[in-house]
Scaffold this motif. Structure first.
Motif, PDB file in Angstrom:
ATOM      1  N   ASP A  38     -37.103  15.428  12.522  1.00 22.86           N
ATOM      2  CA  ASP A  38     -36.272  14.231  12.396  1.00 22.86           C
ATOM      3  C   ASP A  38     -34.979  14.485  11.616  1.00 22.86           C
ATOM      4  OD1 ASP A  38     -35.699  11.553  12.849  1.00 22.86           O
ATOM      5  OD2 ASP A  38     -36.616  10.894  10.971  1.00 22.86           O
ATOM      6  N   GLY A  39     -34.266  15.567  11.979  1.00 27.28           N
ATOM      7  CA  GLY A  39     -32.940  15.808  11.407  1.00 27.28           C
ATOM      8  C   GLY A  39     -32.904  16.627  10.129  1.00 27.28           C
ATOM      9  N   GLN A  40     -34.073  16.974   9.582  1.00 26.28           N
ATOM     10  CA  GLN A  40     -34.069  17.742   8.329  1.00 26.28           C
ATOM     11  C   GLN A  40     -33.670  19.200   8.558  1.00 26.28           C
ATOM     12  OE1 GLN A  40     -37.813  17.967   6.247  1.00 26.28           O
ATOM     13  NE2 GLN A  40     -36.922  18.974   4.445  1.00 26.28           N
ATOM     14  N   LEU A  41     -33.912  19.722   9.768  1.00 23.72           N
ATOM     15  CA  LEU A  41     -33.614  21.117  10.090  1.00 23.72           C
ATOM     16  C   LEU A  41     -32.631  21.197  11.250  1.00 23.72           C
ATOM     17  CD1 LEU A  41     -34.184  24.220   9.854  1.00 23.72           C
ATOM     18  CD2 LEU A  41     -36.066  23.851  11.478  1.00 23.72           C
ATOM     19  N   LYS A  42     -31.603  22.027  11.066  1.00 21.79           N
ATOM     20  CA  LYS A  42     -30.651  22.321  12.131  1.00 21.79           C
ATOM     21  C   LYS A  42     -30.685  23.825  12.378  1.00 21.79           C
ATOM     22  CE  LYS A  42     -27.047  21.756  14.902  1.00 21.79           C
ATOM     23  NZ  LYS A  42     -27.148  21.005  16.168  1.00 21.79           N
ATOM     24  N   VAL A  43     -30.918  24.243  13.614  1.00 18.98           N
ATOM     25  CA  VAL A  43     -31.013  25.663  13.955  1.00 18.98           C
ATOM     26  C   VAL A  43     -29.767  26.091  14.729  1.00 18.98           C
ATOM     27  CG1 VAL A  43     -32.334  27.429  15.168  1.00 18.98           C
ATOM     28  CG2 VAL A  43     -33.528  25.557  14.012  1.00 18.98           C
ATOM     29  N   ILE A  44     -29.154  27.180  14.290  1.00 20.88           N
ATOM     30  CA  ILE A  44     -27.944  27.702  14.926  1.00 20.88           C
ATOM     31  C   ILE A  44     -28.157  29.175  15.254  1.00 20.88           C
ATOM     32  CG2 ILE A  44     -25.484  28.219  14.598  1.00 20.88           C
ATOM     33  CD1 ILE A  44     -25.346  25.834  12.690  1.00 20.88           C
ATOM     34  N   TYR A  45     -27.803  29.552  16.451  1.00 26.03           N
ATOM     35  CA  TYR A  45     -27.862  30.961  16.845  1.00 26.03           C
ATOM     36  C   TYR A  45     -26.666  31.672  16.213  1.00 26.03           C
ATOM     37  CZ  TYR A  45     -27.902  35.110  19.908  1.00 26.03           C
ATOM     38  OH  TYR A  45     -27.928  36.397  20.397  1.00 26.03           O
TER      39      TYR A  45
END
Length: 293
Positions: free
Chosen positions: A37-44
């Motif tokens: 619910d928005g706590q984690l953002k994953v970026i390559y």
């Protein structure tokens, strides 16, 4: 790694942006992202390939800091404002020294991540490099240009030391490579917090002349047993002795005996004397910066 640090941060309730450089791990991370619910953002992306010195399109996992911070929703703040973001990173053991130098140049020039303010770095590094960063004047082998520049630039705080025996260290099985050290202790992996000094640019030291300051310190400590007065003479400064007296620095002091703040005061005094306007010095600075980059 297995994600222990990411899980610890998430369990602490903070918002986490995770950079993952291995595309094979992205699906599971993205699945976790969707469940939080928005706590984690994953970026390559790869933190150590941030702002590469290339022209044209930057291909992932390399990435540009402006795109990264835009994605994170973090805006630039004035240097003297509070820390805008905290970064946790594990230094690649084979590139520790090079990485610390590149981060140092970015810090002093307010480039890359430091365009956004006093970004706090929480770095896992070898005990060997931690000892260099926190060395005292006069300490043989440990007290180096890197020591002076990080101590002037940042508050350095040891958060945790973990014995290397806690980790898989067999390279054949993909474990950590313990950096070799002949002169300094290296029995631990250290978590070190580097918080940029709020007053770093309040005097004559500015992002625009910081490369000259870095080069001055590097030249002085290239021969740590040499006298600071002799170094000033080599720069064709006729009143070096008078300058040292005004700064209350002993004329016969070796370069390795000056405190980090002494180097800053010396640089600012030299800036005020217009000594560093000489073309030959700036040419040397440019070459030094180019080589490190």
């Amino acid at each position: 790694g297995p994600g222990i640090l990411t899980r610890t941060l998430l369990n602490a309730g903070v918002r986490v942006v995770a950079l993952e450089s291995n595309s094979a791990f992205l699906p599971k991370l993205q699945s976790l992202e969707n469940s939080l619910d928005g706590q984690l953002k994953v970026i390559y992306g790869d933190f150590f390939r941030l702002d590469p010195l290339v022209t044209g399109t930057v291909k992932p996992p390399a990435l540009c800091s402006n795109k990264l911070f835009e994605t994170m929703g973090v805006a630039a703040v004035p240097w003297r404002a509070d820390v805008p973001v905290k970064i946790f990173v594990i230094l690649p053991q084979k590139k520790e020294r090079n990485t610390l130098w590149r981060l140092l140049f970015a810090l002093y020039e307010c480039s890359s991540i430091y365009r956004y303010g006093r970004v706090e770095l929480n770095i896992f590094m070898s005990e060997k490099e931690y000892k260099v960063l926190t060395a005292k004047p006069g300490e043989a082998k440990a007290y180096q240009a890197l020591t002076v520049l990080w101590q002037v630039g940042c508050e350095i705080q040891l958060l945790h030391m973990e014995p290397w025996s806690s980790f898989v260290t067999n390279l054949k099985n993909g474990g950590l490579a313990i950096p070799k050290s002949m002169w300094l202790p290296n029995d631990h992996l250290c978590l070190v917090r580097l918080t940029p000094q709020q007053n770093l640019f309040t005097g004559a030291l500015k992002p625009t002349n910081s490369a000259t300051f870095i080069f001055m310190v590097k030249q002085c400590l290239a021969k740590p047993k040499s006298k600071i007065a002799d170094r000033l003479t080599s720069w064709s400064l006729d009143n070096g002795g008078k300058l040292l007296r005004e700064l209350e620095i002993p004329k016969n002091a070796a370069t390795r005996n000056l405190f980090p703040e002494d180097y800053r005061r010396l640089f600012e005094a030299l800036q005020n004397s217009s000594m560093f306007t000489e073309t030959w010095f700036h040419d040397e600075v440019f070459e030094s910066v180019r080589n490190i980059n």
